[in-house]
Design a protein around this motif. Structure first.
Motif, PDB file in Angstrom:
ATOM      1  N   HIS A 152       2.124   6.406  -7.060  1.00 64.41           N
ATOM      2  CA  HIS A 152       0.982   7.010  -7.754  1.00 64.41           C
ATOM      3  C   HIS A 152       0.545   8.345  -7.167  1.00 64.41           C
ATOM      4  CE1 HIS A 152       0.467   2.674  -8.823  1.00 64.41           C
ATOM      5  NE2 HIS A 152       0.447   3.242  -9.999  1.00 64.41           N
ATOM      6  N   ALA A 174       2.389   1.672  -3.414  1.00 61.99           N
ATOM      7  CA  ALA A 174       1.392   2.180  -4.367  1.00 61.99           C
ATOM      8  C   ALA A 174       1.173   3.676  -4.170  1.00 61.99           C
ATOM      9  CB  ALA A 174       0.069   1.425  -4.213  1.00 61.99           C
ATOM     10  N   PHE A 175       1.106   4.110  -2.922  1.00 62.17           N
ATOM     11  CA  PHE A 175       0.924   5.542  -2.654  1.00 62.17           C
ATOM     12  C   PHE A 175       2.153   6.331  -3.095  1.00 62.17           C
ATOM     13  CE2 PHE A 175       1.291   9.213   0.268  1.00 62.17           C
ATOM     14  CZ  PHE A 175       0.217   9.929  -0.223  1.00 62.17           C
ATOM     15  N   HIS A 200      -1.929   9.202  -5.384  1.00 68.62           N
ATOM     16  CA  HIS A 200      -3.356   9.449  -5.549  1.00 68.62           C
ATOM     17  C   HIS A 200      -3.998   9.381  -4.168  1.00 68.62           C
ATOM     18  CE1 HIS A 200      -7.549   8.630  -6.843  1.00 68.62           C
ATOM     19  NE2 HIS A 200      -7.201   9.391  -7.855  1.00 68.62           N
ATOM     20  N   VAL A 246      -6.145   4.207   1.630  1.00 68.88           N
ATOM     21  CA  VAL A 246      -5.908   2.785   1.900  1.00 68.88           C
ATOM     22  C   VAL A 246      -4.796   2.623   2.942  1.00 68.88           C
ATOM     23  CG1 VAL A 246      -5.074   0.623   0.888  1.00 68.88           C
ATOM     24  CG2 VAL A 246      -6.790   1.974  -0.312  1.00 68.88           C
ATOM     25  N   GLU A 280      -4.978   5.857  -2.758  1.00 71.31           N
ATOM     26  CA  GLU A 280      -3.905   5.056  -2.169  1.00 71.31           C
ATOM     27  C   GLU A 280      -3.574   5.551  -0.768  1.00 71.31           C
ATOM     28  OE1 GLU A 280      -3.690   5.955  -5.413  1.00 71.31           O
ATOM     29  OE2 GLU A 280      -3.481   4.053  -6.461  1.00 71.31           O
ATOM     30  N   ASP A 290       0.831  -1.209   0.000  1.00 68.12           N
ATOM     31  CA  ASP A 290       0.000   0.000   0.000  1.00 68.12           C
ATOM     32  C   ASP A 290       0.862   1.254   0.000  1.00 68.12           C
ATOM     33  OD1 ASP A 290      -2.207  -1.663   0.125  1.00 68.12           O
ATOM     34  OD2 ASP A 290      -2.391  -1.494   2.302  1.00 68.12           O
TER      35      ASP A 290
END
Length: 155
Positions: free
Chosen positions: A127, A123-124, A129, A135, A132, A120
Motif C-alpha cells: 500500500h 501491508a506497507f 501509505h 505501524v 502502514e 505489517d
C-alpha cells in the motif's frame, strides 16, 4: 551486568509502562467490541452490510459481500465475540504483566509483536501509505524494547 544487577522495580522500566498502557487499551477495546457483538447480535450487522451493498451497488448474490451476508448468523457472532474476548483478555493480562515488569509478559509481547511484523511489512510494501509505515516502526520499536528488557534480565 548480571541478573542480580537487573532492577526488578517496575518503576525502573518506563518503556514497559508505555507498552503496558497500549496493550491494556487494546484489551479493553477488544472486550468492548466482544460485548457489543453479544449485545447487538447479528441483525444490526446484517442491516449495515445490506446498506453497504446497496450504497456501492454490489451484487448481493455473488462475491465476498454475499458470502459475508450469509456468514453473519448468531453462531458466527458468538464465535467472533469469543475470539475478541480472548484477544482482549490476553492483552489485558499482558499489559498487567508489563506494568509489573514480569519476564513472561516481555516474552509474550515480544513474540506477538514479532508475529505481526511480516503482515505489517507486507501491508506497507503493497500500500505504501504512511500509516502502514508508522505501524511497522512502532512494532519494531516494541520488539526492540521488549527484547532489550529480556536481554538485560539474562546478562
Amino acid at each position: 551486568m548480571t541478573q542480580q544487577d537487573y532492577n526488578p522495580d517496575p518503576h525502573a522500566h518506563p518503556g514497559l509502562h508505555v507498552i503496558a498502557v497500549v496493550e491494556a487499551i487494546k484489551g479493553a477495546l477488544a472486550l468492548l467490541a466482544a460485548s457489543g457483538l453479544e449485545l447487538l447480535g447479528p441483525a444490526p450487522l446484517q442491516r449495515w452490510l445490506a446498506e453497504l451493498i446497496a450504497h456501492f451497488q454490489l451484487d448481493p448474490d455473488t462475491g465476498a459481500m454475499a458470502w459475508l451476508a450469509h456468514a453473519i448468523n448468531p453462531g458466527a457472532v458468538h464465535l467472533a465475540a469469543a475470539v475478541a474476548a480472548l484477544y482482549g483478555i490476553v492483552h489485558l493480562v499482558e499489559g498487567w504483566g508489563l506494568w509489573r515488569a514480569k519476564a513472561w509478559a516481555s516474552w509474550l509481547g515480544c513474540i506477538t509483536a514479532a508475529l505481526y511484523l511480516p503482515f505489517d511489512i507486507y501491508a506497507f510494501a503493497t500500500h505504501r501509505h504512511w500509516l502502514e509505515g508508522v505501524v511497522v516502526v512502532v512494532n519494531l520499536l516494541v520488539v526492540w524494547v521488549l527484547a532489550r528488557d529480556l536481554r538485560k534480565r539474562t546478562r
